[in-house]
Scaffold this active site. Structure first.
Site, PDB file in Angstrom:
ATOM      1  N   ASP A   1       0.814  -1.212   0.000  1.00 12.70           N
ATOM      2  CA  ASP A   1       0.000   0.000   0.000  1.00 12.70           C
ATOM      3  C   ASP A   1       0.848   1.261   0.000  1.00 12.70           C
ATOM      4  OD1 ASP A   1      -2.454  -1.449   2.218  1.00 12.70           O
ATOM      5  OD2 ASP A   1      -2.346  -1.445   0.040  1.00 12.70           O
ATOM      6  N   TYR A   2       2.150   1.140   0.111  1.00 12.31           N
ATOM      7  CA  TYR A   2       2.975   2.320   0.307  1.00 12.31           C
ATOM      8  C   TYR A   2       3.892   2.660  -0.864  1.00 12.31           C
ATOM      9  CZ  TYR A   2       1.679   1.557   5.200  1.00 12.31           C
ATOM     10  OH  TYR A   2       0.979   1.369   6.355  1.00 12.31           O
TER      11      TYR A   2
END
Length: 266
Positions: free
Chosen positions: A172-173
């Site tokens: 997600d990053y």
């Protein structure tokens, strides 16, 4: 060694016979040392305040990427296996450039190590913008019959599982660049809706610690001379491809592989 004069740096064409007994090898023991910086490079702030996580960032191509990205304004987290002296040198150079750098020793074949690295990076910098999956090993054999099951497992755990674990733990990053084509393409499709781009760089023969630690002395002497450009690449010649993919210059590029290989047709 024979050398090719290129502006301010002398790029070797051949290398003295040498061998290191343990992979992935130590850069500080290599003769000549790999060229990891372009002395004529002029930064343009392409990665201002980005946070970059690089596996195998202590030496070789990873070191060249780390230093180039630092010049472009990024803070760097380096994961290394056991090459402490190389890692400390790279960290010191990055800090000389005015950027922050964390070095973490660990074996990314262990999924728990990947989680530790990601958690440590988030706690230190608050985010991860770019992931460079770069660590690898290689154990050349003359025949498939010479490849033991232990070697096969070790190679896959080092060269693919570590990429999967590190990507999975921060999916997600980060914008990621897997080293395996199918992984890159599949992941790029999976993450497109999240505006996460996934690309890869496929280097040809490059003078890194992996070479003297995985080839014989005789093989090192002729390493890289069989490609169309008749020499091995240097790490600083590979790093700009990673910068292109990590910066907004490639905002319309995903699921692609850039081949920086001295002219070999793939």
């Amino acid at each position: 060694y024979l050398g090719y004069k290129d502006e301010n740096c002398k790029i070797p064409i051949t290398f003295p016979a040498q061998h290191q007994n343990v992979q992935p090898g130590m850069e500080y023991l290599m003769n000549p040392g790999p060229i990891f910086e372009d002395p004529d490079y002029i930064p343009s702030n392409k990665l201002k305040n980005k946070v970059v996580l690089i596996s195998g960032g202590d030496s070789g191509i990873g070191r060249a990427i780390a230093i180039l990205f630092a010049k472009e304004g990024a803070d760097i987290v380096i994961v290394y296996l056991n090459e402490k002296q190389d890692a400390q040198y790279t960290k010191a150079r990055i800090e000389e450039l005015g950027r922050r750098c964390i070095i973490i020793e660990g074996d990314l074949k262990n999924e728990k190590c990947s989680k530790f690295v990601v958690d440590n990076t988030i706690n230190s910098f608050g985010k991860i913008d770019i992931l460079i999956n770069n660590c690898a090993v290689q154990f050349p054999q003359n025949s498939i019959l010479d490849i033991t099951s232990a070697q096969l497992i070790n190679t896959f755990e080092s060269n693919f599982y570590s990429y999967f674990y590190l990507t999975k733990d921060l999916i997600d990053y980060s914008s990621t660049k897997g080293a395996i084509v199918s992984f890159t393409r599949s992941l790029s499709l999976s993450l497109a809706d999240m505006k996460i781009r996934v690309n890869a760089v496929a280097p040809g023969p490059v003078w890194t610690p992996l070479i003297p630690s995985s080839f014989s002395e005789q093989q090192v002497e002729i390493f890289g001379t069989d490609v169309p450009l008749k020499r091995a690449g240097e790490p600083f010649e590979i790093a700009p491809a990673y910068l292109y993919l990590a910066s907004d210059d490639s905002r319309y590029v995903t699921g692609q592989v850039i081949h920086v290989n001295g002219g070999t047709i793939v």
